[in-house]
Design a protein around this motif. Structure first.
Motif, PDB file in Angstrom:
ATOM      1  N   GLY A 165       0.858  -1.197   0.000  1.00  0.00           N
ATOM      2  CA  GLY A 165       0.000   0.000   0.000  1.00  0.00           C
ATOM      3  C   GLY A 165       0.884   1.234   0.000  1.00  0.00           C
ATOM      4  N   GLY A 166       0.340   2.342  -0.410  1.00  0.00           N
ATOM      5  CA  GLY A 166       1.143   3.557  -0.544  1.00  0.00           C
ATOM      6  C   GLY A 166       1.380   4.260   0.782  1.00  0.00           C
ATOM      7  N   TYR A 167       2.528   4.896   0.892  1.00  0.00           N
ATOM      8  CA  TYR A 167       2.808   5.789   2.022  1.00  0.00           C
ATOM      9  C   TYR A 167       3.539   7.012   1.479  1.00  0.00           C
ATOM     10  CZ  TYR A 167       7.659   4.073   1.994  1.00  0.00           C
ATOM     11  OH  TYR A 167       8.940   3.766   1.629  1.00  0.00           O
ATOM     12  N   SER A 168       3.687   8.033   2.316  1.00  0.00           N
ATOM     13  CA  SER A 168       4.354   9.279   1.914  1.00  0.00           C
ATOM     14  C   SER A 168       5.865   9.092   1.916  1.00  0.00           C
ATOM     15  CB  SER A 168       4.004  10.411   2.882  1.00  0.00           C
ATOM     16  OG  SER A 168       2.630  10.664   2.882  1.00  0.00           O
ATOM     17  N   SER A 169       6.472   9.145   0.728  1.00  0.00           N
ATOM     18  CA  SER A 169       7.940   9.138   0.711  1.00  0.00           C
ATOM     19  C   SER A 169       8.474  10.563   0.705  1.00  0.00           C
ATOM     20  CB  SER A 169       8.502   8.339  -0.464  1.00  0.00           C
ATOM     21  OG  SER A 169       7.820   8.612  -1.638  1.00  0.00           O
ATOM     22  N   ALA A 170       7.566  11.558   0.575  1.00  0.00           N
ATOM     23  CA  ALA A 170       7.955  12.965   0.737  1.00  0.00           C
ATOM     24  C   ALA A 170       6.734  13.770   1.143  1.00  0.00           C
ATOM     25  CB  ALA A 170       8.565  13.516  -0.547  1.00  0.00           C
ATOM     26  N   LEU A 171       6.991  14.804   1.953  1.00  0.00           N
ATOM     27  CA  LEU A 171       5.946  15.698   2.460  1.00  0.00           C
ATOM     28  C   LEU A 171       6.399  17.137   2.278  1.00  0.00           C
ATOM     29  CD1 LEU A 171       5.372  13.903   5.902  1.00  0.00           C
ATOM     30  CD2 LEU A 171       3.751  13.896   3.997  1.00  0.00           C
ATOM     31  N   GLN A 172       5.430  18.049   2.155  1.00  0.00           N
ATOM     32  CA  GLN A 172       5.767  19.473   2.129  1.00  0.00           C
ATOM     33  C   GLN A 172       4.639  20.291   2.726  1.00  0.00           C
ATOM     34  OE1 GLN A 172       6.419  21.291  -1.735  1.00  0.00           O
ATOM     35  NE2 GLN A 172       6.480  23.338  -0.833  1.00  0.00           N
ATOM     36  N   LYS A 173       5.031  21.241   3.568  1.00  0.00           N
ATOM     37  CA  LYS A 173       4.088  22.238   4.080  1.00  0.00           C
ATOM     38  C   LYS A 173       4.852  23.540   4.220  1.00  0.00           C
ATOM     39  CE  LYS A 173       0.891  23.319   7.776  1.00  0.00           C
ATOM     40  NZ  LYS A 173       0.422  22.916   9.116  1.00  0.00           N
ATOM     41  N   ASP A 174       4.413  24.556   3.477  1.00  0.00           N
ATOM     42  CA  ASP A 174       5.081  25.865   3.497  1.00  0.00           C
ATOM     43  C   ASP A 174       6.569  25.684   3.190  1.00  0.00           C
ATOM     44  OD1 ASP A 174       2.584  26.980   4.192  1.00  0.00           O
ATOM     45  OD2 ASP A 174       2.963  26.630   6.314  1.00  0.00           O
ATOM     46  N   ASN A 175       7.462  26.124   4.084  1.00  0.00           N
ATOM     47  CA  ASN A 175       8.909  26.054   3.848  1.00  0.00           C
ATOM     48  C   ASN A 175       9.522  24.743   4.331  1.00  0.00           C
ATOM     49  OD1 ASN A 175       8.176  27.238   6.444  1.00  0.00           O
ATOM     50  ND2 ASN A 175      10.364  27.362   6.857  1.00  0.00           N
TER      51      ASN A 175
END
Length: 193
Positions: free
Chosen positions: A158-168
């Motif tokens: 199943g998929g998971y987050s290999s990258a995240l971004q919020k603002d800076n």
């Protein structure tokens, strides 16, 4: 450019420093609040256990400093996970930048996930010039589920987050410094954001 790698005793920071040098930049290792605050780019690595890493951040006051940073910040591996709300590893309260709770992979899987896997659904300038389904190097037993801040995903039962971004704030679960050309390109993209 003034690049600081946060040095709090929980990171494979030498290989990261060498990868940045190969790109033609220098990065200082520091836990000094003023040096971190005045850096152009901040990298927040992490290898080890979430609970003990968080304790080290609290001992140095970095747990209060990191969420206030205004320049681009890149969390790597455990560094990304510590930027999340909580982690099941040691029942740890994170820094709360990314609104997602880190979970442990199911015992039905080979844990840790170790080795090369692909990243897909790339949605950020962090991945400029990087192909869909590019292979990156990962070593982890915990993961951030898919959420509103997901900018790349990896499939492991199943998929998971290999990258995240919020603002800076950016976070990558993979190790860019160990991920060959695509990993170095990710680092370079971060340094030119």
């Amino acid at each position: 450019m003034n690049i600081v790698i946060i040095d709090y005793g929980a990171g494979n920071i030498k290989s990261l420093q060498f990868a940045i040098e190969r790109l033609g930049f220098n990065a200082a290792l520091s836990s000094n609040e003023e040096e971190i605050k005045t850096a152009d780019k901040v990298i927040f690595p992490g290898v080890g256990h979430a609970d003990s890493a968080m304790k080290m951040l609290k001992e140095t006051g970095l747990d209060k400093l990191i969420p206030t940073l205004k320049q681009p910040v890149l969390g790597i591996c455990l560094g990304m996970q510590l930027l999340c709300t909580t982690s099941e590893e040691g029942n740890t309260k994170g820094l709360g930048i990314f609104n997602v709770d880190v979970k442990r992979f199911s015992n039905t899987l080979k844990v840790p996930q170790m080795g090369w896997n692909t990243i897909s659904n790339l949605q950020s300038d962090l991945f400029k010039g990087i192909s869909e389904n590019e292979f990156m190097y990962l070593v982890h037993s915990y993961y951030a589920p898919i959420c509103d801040e997901t900018i790349a995903m990896t499939d492991y039962d199943g998929g998971y987050s290999s990258a995240l971004q919020k603002d800076n704030f950016y976070g990558v679960q993979f190790h860019p410094e160990k991920s060959s050309v695509a990993g170095e390109k990710t680092l370079k993209n971060f340094l030119t954001i």
